[in-house]
Design an enzyme around this catalytic site. Structure first.
Site, PDB file in Angstrom:
ATOM      1  N   GLY A 155      47.930  35.427  44.572  1.00 25.97           N
ATOM      2  CA  GLY A 155      47.081  35.056  43.447  1.00 25.97           C
ATOM      3  C   GLY A 155      47.384  35.931  42.248  1.00 25.97           C
ATOM      4  CG  LEU A 159      41.894  42.781  34.467  1.00 21.05           C
ATOM      5  CD1 LEU A 159      40.729  43.697  34.809  1.00 21.05           C
ATOM      6  CD2 LEU A 159      42.308  42.957  33.010  1.00 21.05           C
ATOM      7  CD  GLN A 161      51.953  39.514  39.469  1.00 23.61           C
ATOM      8  OE1 GLN A 161      51.776  39.194  38.292  1.00 23.61           O
ATOM      9  NE2 GLN A 161      53.090  39.265  40.109  1.00 23.61           N
ATOM     10  CG  ASP A 308      35.182  37.404  39.354  1.00 21.22           C
ATOM     11  OD1 ASP A 308      34.812  36.317  38.856  1.00 21.22           O
ATOM     12  OD2 ASP A 308      36.338  37.838  39.233  1.00 21.22           O
TER      13      ASP A 308
END
Length: 515
Positions: A155, A159, A161, A308
């Site tokens: 993913g 900010l 990966q 989140d």
């Protein structure tokens, strides 16, 4: 002479700052703050001219269908130009773009839909750039650390990966590496964003989102520290170790730094992947019930809230015992709610569930909402129109007609929504975002009409409010009386929701939901 010295000093500082920025970011011109700032300024001016030349060049009749068509076209063009800027500058820009993609109730749908692509298709960096960050932070070469490192990321976010890898010890891990340019550019980028938001507010008078910039400025340094994310993961795992169905990745501290986080690799399907859920015979109702239970306890009881919960951060799977597990990822951003906030928010929800308008207004005011805006605030908290709120959100099934009503009326109350977001207790902003994301997951799973959601939440609300009352009692007898009252209220609540489930779903479905 002093002025000349000052001018030369500033010029020299700028040159040195630019040189240092280039050196830090491997001489990538895109990393230079001045270039990023100029690119942003050009894009904002470009958008402003677009509106002036294509929409505001004449006085329109706002009810004219031609005006609505033209306005939609201009919105789409402007959104695409901003998306181009975001994808070029990356980093913080993508983070703000993702926020815009979640503001369905606040911004034109053309902007929201255009930015939604950033939730799943954020630009990625080549692994060579990530290996440089690992070498800089951990003082170790990637080939000495990993037996295998998959080049295709699991993913990519604004900010960082994440890649799957195998350590030299044979352990399979997920490696989260911060984009190399983010930390160095974050301060300049946030200042630029602040200016851009003010300019956009001139184009859209109802666009009052200074709160978004303020929250981003506050949260960004926290999210950039991956060691803090590791601590959050361990804290939430300890708080909910009673739930065998909750999995949080283990952290490899000796291989982690503020920009690198190595953690246990946990495999599963995204919570919104209906094909995966069906193929693995996973019950969507059980997923929603467990998510609802987890987030209700976070918000109303522990006050430590994973903020989140978009689908990429929540995985589901069946364990060897064929039970459904929830895997919670990305622990960079948590809301830390005060006891006072949790008490008032609990009381607000109880007043909404009891359709007590006086209490709705009282506890909305305690959370910062002034006057008659409490009604709109209740709608934003529940995600339901006012007609449903006054009939009882736990008694009226969510329908497509209700969804259409919400979307059609959003533009009419847009200025007031901005007022609510400007006034409300800052702790509420992350909770509103969390609520919206969880509702989106339930909508995808088609479980938004389950009674369990309100049943579990009501019990958590009662526990939160009685805990606050108990803390104010000084004698053992008074505290015991409150404990007994709480148990009695929860008993009545269980009977009530069993009754509601029986009349709405029938005997078998009711026991499937509540047991």
């Amino acid at each position: 002479m002093f002025k000349r010295l000052l001018t030369h000093s500033l010029l020299g500082a700028s040159v040195i700052g630019t040189a240092l920025s280039l050196r830090t970011n491997d001489y990538d011109l895109n990393s230079v703050g001045v270039i990023r700032l100029m690119r942003s300024a050009v894009a904002v001016v470009d958008v402003a001219l677009l509106y002036k030349q294509k929409l505001y060049y004449k006085d329109w009749d706002k009810n004219d269908p031609e005006y609505k068509v033209q306005k939609s076209k201009v919105h789409t063009l402007a959104a695409e130009r901003l998306l181009e800027l975001i994808c070029t500058n990356k980093g913080v820009y993508i983070k703000v773009g993702q926020h815009i993609g979640a503001l369905d109730y606040l911004l034109p749908k053309e902007f929201v839909q255009t930015m939604k692509v950033l939730h799943s298709n954020a630009p990625q960096n080549p692994v060579e750039d990530l290996f440089k960050v690992i070498r800089q932070d951990l003082n170790i070469n990637s080939e000495d650390m990993f037996e295998n490192f998959e080049k295709e990321p699991l993913g990519t976010a604004s900010l960082a990966q994440v890649h799957k890898a195998t350590l030299k010890t044979g352990e399979v891990v997920a490696v989260k590496v911060q984009h190399p340019y983010v930390r160095g550019n974050s301060r300049v980028d946030m200042k630029t964003m602040e200016v851009a938001v003010k300019i956009l507010a001139l184009i859209f008078p109802d666009f009052k989102v200074q709160w978004l910039v303020d929250e981003s400025k506050k949260n960004l340094p926290i999210e950039l520290d991956f060691l803090n994310e590791g601590r959050n993961a361990e804290k939430v795992a300890a708080q909910f170790d009673k739930y065998e169905w909750l999995r949080v990745p283990k952290i490899y501290w000796e291989l982690s730094s503020p920009r690198v986080l190595v953690m246990e690799y946990l495999e599963g399907g995204q919570v919104n992947d209906l094909k995966y859920i069906q193929n693995n015979n996973i019950d969507p109702l059980k997923i929603s019930n467990r998510l609802g239970q987890l987030y209700s306890e976070m918000i109303f009881n522990t006050g430590f809230v994973h903020s989140d919960p978009h689908p990429g951060n929540i995985l589901v799977r069946k364990n060897p015992k064929h039970d459904v597990e929830i895997i919670l990822l990305d622990h960079g951003l948590y809301a830390n709610l005060t006891d006072k906030f949790r008490f008032n928010y609990s009381k607000l929800w109880l007043s909404i569930l009891n359709v007590d308008r006086d209490s709705m207004q009282k506890y909305s005011e305690n959370l910062g909402i002034k006057g008659n805006l409490y009604g709109l605030f209740a709608c934003m908290v529940t995600g339901r129109p006012w007609e449903t709120v006054v009939r009882g959100v736990n008694k009226v099934k969510y329908t497509k007609e209700e969804k259409d009503t919400l979307q059609n009326n959003t533009s009419l109350v847009l200025p007031h929504i901005s007022d609510v977001l400007e006034q409300v207790d800052r702790q509420m902003l992350l909770i509103l975002k969390t609520n919206d994301l969880i509702r989106g997951i339930e909508s995808t799973l088609r479980t938004q009409n389950r009674m369990t959601a309100f049943w579990v939440m009501s019990k958590c609300c009662l526990h939160s409010s009685f805990t606050e009352e108990k803390s104010k009692r000084t004698t053992r007898t008074a505290r015991l009386a409150i404990i007994l009252r709480e148990k009695w209220e929860i008993f009545k609540l269980n009977i009530y929701y069993l009754y509601l489930s029986l009349i709405n779903f029938g005997l078998v479905a009711a026991f499937r939901e509540l047991l």
